[in-house]
Every structure is written in structure tokens, then in C-alpha cells.
Design an enzyme around this catalytic site. Structure first.
Site, PDB file in Angstrom:
ATOM      1  N   LYS A 280     -15.122  16.700  10.923  1.00  0.00           N
ATOM      2  CA  LYS A 280     -16.081  16.676  12.029  1.00  0.00           C
ATOM      3  C   LYS A 280     -16.332  18.094  12.493  1.00  0.00           C
ATOM      4  CE  LYS A 280     -14.677  12.139  13.520  1.00  0.00           C
ATOM      5  NZ  LYS A 280     -13.322  11.711  13.783  1.00  0.00           N
TER       6      LYS A 280
ATOM      7  N   THR B 110       0.878  -1.172   0.000  1.00  0.00           N
ATOM      8  CA  THR B 110       0.000   0.000   0.000  1.00  0.00           C
ATOM      9  C   THR B 110       0.914   1.220   0.000  1.00  0.00           C
ATOM     10  OG1 THR B 110      -0.008   0.187   2.389  1.00  0.00           O
ATOM     11  CG2 THR B 110      -1.703  -1.207   1.425  1.00  0.00           C
TER      12      THR B 110
HETATM   13  P1  ADP Z   1      -3.412   3.280  -0.964  1.00  0.00           P
HETATM   14  O1  ADP Z   1      -4.244   2.910   0.231  1.00  0.00           O
HETATM   15  O2  ADP Z   1      -2.085   2.713  -0.961  1.00  0.00           O
HETATM   16  O3  ADP Z   1      -3.557   4.685  -1.394  1.00  0.00           O
HETATM   17  P2  ADP Z   1      -5.154   1.680  -2.542  1.00  0.00           P
HETATM   18  O4  ADP Z   1      -5.226   1.664  -3.995  1.00  0.00           O
HETATM   19  O5  ADP Z   1      -5.111   0.398  -1.850  1.00  0.00           O
HETATM   20  O6  ADP Z   1      -3.927   2.525  -2.223  1.00  0.00           O
HETATM   21  O7  ADP Z   1      -6.313   2.585  -2.006  1.00  0.00           O
HETATM   22  C1  ADP Z   1      -7.539   2.094  -1.636  1.00  0.00           C
HETATM   23  C2  ADP Z   1      -8.428   3.247  -1.274  1.00  0.00           C
HETATM   24  O8  ADP Z   1      -8.698   4.038  -2.410  1.00  0.00           O
HETATM   25  C3  ADP Z   1      -9.770   2.839  -0.764  1.00  0.00           C
HETATM   26  O9  ADP Z   1      -9.716   2.527   0.596  1.00  0.00           O
HETATM   27  C4  ADP Z   1     -10.592   4.091  -1.042  1.00  0.00           C
HETATM   28  O10 ADP Z   1     -10.418   5.060  -0.042  1.00  0.00           O
HETATM   29  C5  ADP Z   1      -9.978   4.624  -2.300  1.00  0.00           C
HETATM   30  N1  ADP Z   1     -10.796   4.258  -3.458  1.00  0.00           N
HETATM   31  C6  ADP Z   1     -10.612   3.257  -4.322  1.00  0.00           C
HETATM   32  N2  ADP Z   1     -11.568   3.244  -5.265  1.00  0.00           N
HETATM   33  C7  ADP Z   1     -12.407   4.272  -4.986  1.00  0.00           C
HETATM   34  C8  ADP Z   1     -13.598   4.798  -5.577  1.00  0.00           C
HETATM   35  N3  ADP Z   1     -14.130   4.285  -6.664  1.00  0.00           N
HETATM   36  N4  ADP Z   1     -14.165   5.869  -4.984  1.00  0.00           N
HETATM   37  C9  ADP Z   1     -13.647   6.430  -3.876  1.00  0.00           C
HETATM   38  N5  ADP Z   1     -12.527   5.987  -3.289  1.00  0.00           N
HETATM   39  C10 ADP Z   1     -11.910   4.927  -3.824  1.00  0.00           C
END
Ligand code: ADP
Length: 541
Positions: free
Chosen positions: A438, A183
């Protein structure tokens, strides 16, 4: 147990490798090179070259479970690593080339990378941290820019040429690790997620369903999403299953290059993060008559929220369909897809609203949302809570067992996303937990404000973040990037969104900036905005 059952046949990537050779040999793989020329190969070649890579790695002393890293753009050699490394039992670890060298060194050591396959075009970046990788034994260089492999490294092509094309895969346990992705670590150190053969194959099978991502042998897929991020959303593996022609963009990710590539290669399905598509929409809006994208069946957008205005802009002005999806590195990555169910169709505004949600879970992913005490909340489309997921391609722990607090005792993964879930199962992300605003005890959704602001004709991008407030603790502030030559001020922007929000949810302040700071995977980096502008309301008070 009853006798006379099916075979216990393991779900492994070795089968995908076998399949690209034995069934889909004629299918084309197109790779864009740094000089913008395109290499054309076939799945038959992909099969043979991946087999050679697997044999070469064995010759180099790579053992089952060892980590073989890639530091590369999206292209055929990267795909060979996706297939060849797991097929011989090792783990392909995709290093994210947008990270800082210090982070890369941390990750490469944490993963214990022993071999790295690196693009020559990325050598200057790699050179900044390769000396820090403690157990690095071999570097294989893909000479994408044509120059010689640097001293002390191996030429990827020469290594393949020396290896046997006949590959006899070892017996693999389907639960063995196949791929390692980190991540981006926007909070704390990056954490590794190990995909197993089984999770990867099951994910590909479900992602390939027509109502998930959906690929067939008639499609041409363009993964714009990097192969160094969450297995390029699994698309390479889906294509290996279905025999879908693949087009790789290489390092050319600007809107003009992508649009040209889509039009010339007759791409039917393209996938990437909203930023990329925002740029493409602007380009098409500026000169819609210039390109013919009638070949494109859908554009899969995820990674952060796809604003409704973008989805509508593509469809109304250019006849292009967006498929909005949600996922995480921890979910291999596909979790939900925003399909409009048949019985919910008919009203254009409602359909658009559903397309702009994160959608409902794909088969074998289960969703629920909980309050701060872990109590499961009602699916009423109103109450907000943290999204939790589980399924056969959802992480059950991190590599090295860090971050144990993200996994609940009853077997769910805590996503850190704050959502609403409705009775139909549609999930709407209102925020990431760390970005929640918040204000006087009320939660204000930054994502909803951003979507609304981005529907203003002058706005290219909007990020809403929490600024400190002497009375309300936190209040929303919007950071706005205007489109080139466009004009708008705070009042006109607030007036534009006023009808859609209660008064208390409207941003207190608007700052106009050149660029929104981003994470290595293209998400708004709101911690940076808070750092820079978090005191703006305190200073004014
Ligand atoms: P990192 O956490 O390393 O930035 P990730 O690709 O694993 O990379 O990120 C996942 C996060 O991305 C999710 O928890 C969410 O917050 C966000 N995310 C992914 N797809 C969407 C989407 N379609 N709409 C809103 N947020 C999204």
C-alpha cells in the site's frame, strides 16, 4: 417428494478402491525409489495391497474416524494409504515433510495421529518429533531404502503380508471425513482441513473433466506436487476414477530427474508448482535438443502464479503447453483453471494474458470478490478485492473450529487472495492479502511486477515485497535471483518493465540475492524478505 427416484448411493473412496481392482486392474503404477530404480506395479496389486492395509489397520485397532498419518514421498505405498485408510473408515492425514519438527509435532498432536506410515528414508526426520506425538500407537515403516525397520516399529510389508486380501468395506457415510490436510500456516498456527469422502469424489469427478485438469485412460500422469500437500491436487483420485497410468517421482524432484522420468515414462500430464517448472525451463533452454518431451500434452502449474514469460517460454521454445490453475488446501484444492474460451481465441498476446490469469471457476465452485466491508464488487476486470469461494469441496470450517473469521455468515470462504474478476469470470490474483503493497493509499500488485521482471532474460526469479517508506508508508522493492552467469543491474531491470506500469508502481529498489526464501509448499516467503530488507528504504532516506 415424488416416489420412484434414483438410489441413494454414497460417493465414497471405497468405490474408487473397488474400481481400481474391478475395472482398471491392468493399469500400471510406476514408483521411483530413493536409489532411482523404478518399481512397476498394477492397479490390481494396488487394489489388493490397499485392501490388505485396510484389514491390517482394523486388526491394529484403528477405528472409524481415527487419524492415520503418512510421512512419505510420492509412491505406491502412499497411494495405498490414500485408498485403504479412508475405505476402512479412518482418516488419512498427510504430514508435510518440509516442515520443522516443532511444527510437525504440533500438527500430529493437533490431529491426534495414532498411527504413522513413514518412509525409512525419512526416518531421521521423523525421529526428531515422533517422541512428541502423545497418542502414537503404531509406526509402520515403508523400507524404501531397503534397510531393516527400526526397533519398536512395524514393517509395512510384513503387516500387509499378514492381512487378508479380501476386504469388505464398512457402510460409510459420504459426508464422513476421509483425509486431513494442514495449511502451511504462514500466518499463525497451521490449520487442518478435513476432506470428506463426498468432497474428494466430487472434486475428482470435476477435476477429471477435459477443461479442468482432464485425465483419461490414454494419459500418463506425473504428480510432482507432493502427496503431503492438498492430496496432490486430487490427481491420485482422478487417476483411480479414470484408470490413468501413474508415475511417481519419489524423492527425486530436481529438473534433470523429472525431465528424464517424463521422457522415459512417456508422461502426458505433469503437475507441480512454478518453482519446479522454472527449473525445468532453464534446463530445457540450456540443452533443448537432448530430451524428447513430445509425449507431454500439458503441464498443470499452480500453487503460486505461473509467470506469462514461463508459459510463453515453454510454448514458443519447446512446444510445451502449460495449464495454469488456482487452488488452496481449503478447496480440496482445485478452484479455477485458466482455459482460453473458444470465442476469446485468435490474438496470441491476449491468449497468453488469459493463460497467465488464474482462470475461471470449475463447475460447482462459485467466486466473488468483496471490499473490506464485505460488499460484493463488480466483475469489471478492474476493481480489486478479496476473493471468496464456495462449493461442495470448499471448507465450511477448520478442523477444531479454529479460524472462524475466514468463513462468512452467508456461507463463503475468505481466501485471503486479492483479485480482480472480469465479466467472463476470469480471476486475476494481484496479491495475497498479507503481502499487499500500500503506497500512499494506492495498491500496487506485487504479482504483476514479478511476472514482468521474470520476463527479463537474465532473471531466474523475482519476488516483490513491501518495504517501509517514510513518506508513502510502503513502497515496492524487488528481490532478484539472476540466472547462472547472467548479468543485470537495477536500471536495466526497471527499464525493462517501465513500459508496462505507471511510474508510482515501479520498485524503488532492487536487491540481488542467491535464493528467494520459501514456505514449505514452495511459495515466496515475503514476510522473511520484509524482515530482512523491509527497512532498506528507511535506512537510505
Ligand atoms: P498455504 O496457504 O498453506 O501456503 P495452499 O496451497 O493452501 O498453501 O495455498 C493457497 C494459496 O496459494 C492461495 O490462496 C494463493 O495465494 C496461492 N496460489 C495457489 N495457486 C495460485 C496461482 N495459480 N497463482 C497465484 N497464487 C496461487
Amino acid at each position: 417428494m415424488l416416489s420412484g427416484r434414483m438410489m441413494d448411493f454414497p460417493l465414497t473412496i471405497a468405490h474408487l478402491l473397488e474400481r481400481v481392482g474391478s475395472v482398471h486392474g491392468h493399469v500400471e503404477v510406476v514408483s521411483t525409489l530413493p536409489d532411482k530404480t523404478r518399481h512397476r506395479g498394477t492397479f490390481a496389486e494396488l487394489h489388493e495391497r490397499s485392501a490388505r492395509l485396510a484389514n491390517a489397520l482394523t486388526k491394529l485397532g484403528v477405528k472409524a474416524g481415527d487419524r492415520v498419518a503418512t510421512f512419505a514421498w510420492n509412491h505406491r505405498q502412499h497411494l495405498e494409504c490414500y485408498l485403504g485408510v479412508p475405505a476402512m473408515g479412518a482418516v488419512v492425514h498427510t504430514l508435510n515433510l518440509r516442515l520443522h519438527p516443532t511444527e510437525l509435532a504440533y500438527i500430529a498432536n493437533h490431529a491426534d495421529d495414532q498411527v504413522v506410515v513413514v518412509d525409512l528414508s525419512l526416518w531421521p526426520l521423523f525421529d526428531k518429533f515422533r517422541g512428541e506425538i502423545k497418542n502414537l500407537r503404531h509406526v509402520l515403516v515403508v523400507r524404501d531404502t531397503g534397510g531393516p525397520a527400526p526397533e519398536g516399529t512395524l514393517d509395512y510389508e510384513a503387516v500387509l503380508a499378514d492381512a487378508s486380501p479380501t476386504f469388505d468395506p464398512p457402510a460409510l457415510d459420504e459426508n464422513a471425513a476421509a483425509m486431513l490436510c494442514y495449511t502451511s500456516g504462514t500466518t499463525g498456527n497451521p490449520k487442518g482441513v478435513l476432506y470428506s469422502h463426498r468432497s474428494t469424489v466430487l472434486h475428482a469427478m470435476i477435476a477429471g473433466l477435459p477443461d479442468a485438469i482432464g485425465l483419461s485412460a490414454d494419459d500418463v500422469v506425473l504428480p510432482v506436487v507432493p502427496m503431503f500437500h492438498a492430496s496432490a491436487w486430487g490427481l491420485p483420485y482422478v487417476a483411480a476414477l479414470t484408470g490413468t497410468r501413474i508415475v511417481f517421482p519419489g524423492p527425486h524432484l530436481d529438473p534433470a530427474s523429472l525431465v528424464k522420468l517424463m521422457a522415459e515414462e512417456r508422461v502426458t500430464v505433469a503437475a507441480g508448482v512454478p518453482t519446479i517448472w522454472m527449473g525445468i525451463l532453464q534446463l530445457l533452454d540450456a540443452a533443448p535438443e537432448k530430451v524428447d518431451l513430445s509425449c507431454v500434452r500439458t503441464m498443470i502449474i499452480g500453487g503460486s502464479a505461473a509467470p506469462a514469460s514461463m508459459i510463453e517460454g515453454f510454448s514458443k521454445r519447446h512446444g510445451l503447453e502449460v495449464t495454469h490453475a488456482w487452488g488452496m488446501t481449503e478447496t480440496n484444492p482445485l478452484g479455477t483453471v485458466a482455459r482460453v474460451k473458444r470465442h476469446l481465441r485468435g490474438d496470441a498476446a491476449k491468449e497468453l494474458a488469459l493463460r497467465a490469469t488464474q482462470g475461471f471457476a470449475v463447475p460447482f465452485v462459485e467466486t466473488r470478490h468483496v471490499d473490506s466491508d464485505g460488499k460484493v464488487l463488480a466483475r469489471d476486470g478492474q476493481v480489486m478485492g478479496e476473493l471468496e469461494v464456495r462449493g461442495p469441496w470448499v471448507a465450511s470450517s477448520y478442523f477444531g473450529d479454529e479460524g472462524a473469521d475466514r468463513f462468512t455468515k452467508d456461507g463463503w470462504f475468505k481466501t485471503g487472495d486479492v483479485v480482480r474478476i472480469d465479466a467472463e469470470g476470469y480471476v486475476t490474483i494481484t496479491d495475497r492479502e498479507k503481502d499487499v503493497i500500500k503506497s500512499g493509499g494506492e495498491w500496487i500488485s506485487s504479482v504483476a511486477l514479478e511476472n514482468a521482471l521474470m520476463s527479463h532474460p537474465a532473471v531466474a526469479e523475482a519476488a516483490v515485497f513491501a518495504a517501509k517508506h517514510p513518506k508513502w508508508d510502503e513502497r515496492p522493492v524487488a528481490a532478484i535471483v539472476l540466472k547462472p552467469d547472467a548479468k543485470a543491474d537495477k536500471d536495466s531491470l526497471i527499464e525493462h518493465i517501465r513500459p508496462s506500469f505507471p511510474k508510482f508502481a515501479l520498485p524503488d529498489e532492487v536487491v540481488f540475492i542467491e535464493q528467494i526464501p520459501r514456505t514449505s509448499t514452495g511459495k515466496f516467503l515475503k514476510s522473511k524478505l520484509r524482515e530482512q530488507y523491509g527497512d532498506i528504504l528507511v535506512d537510505k532516506a
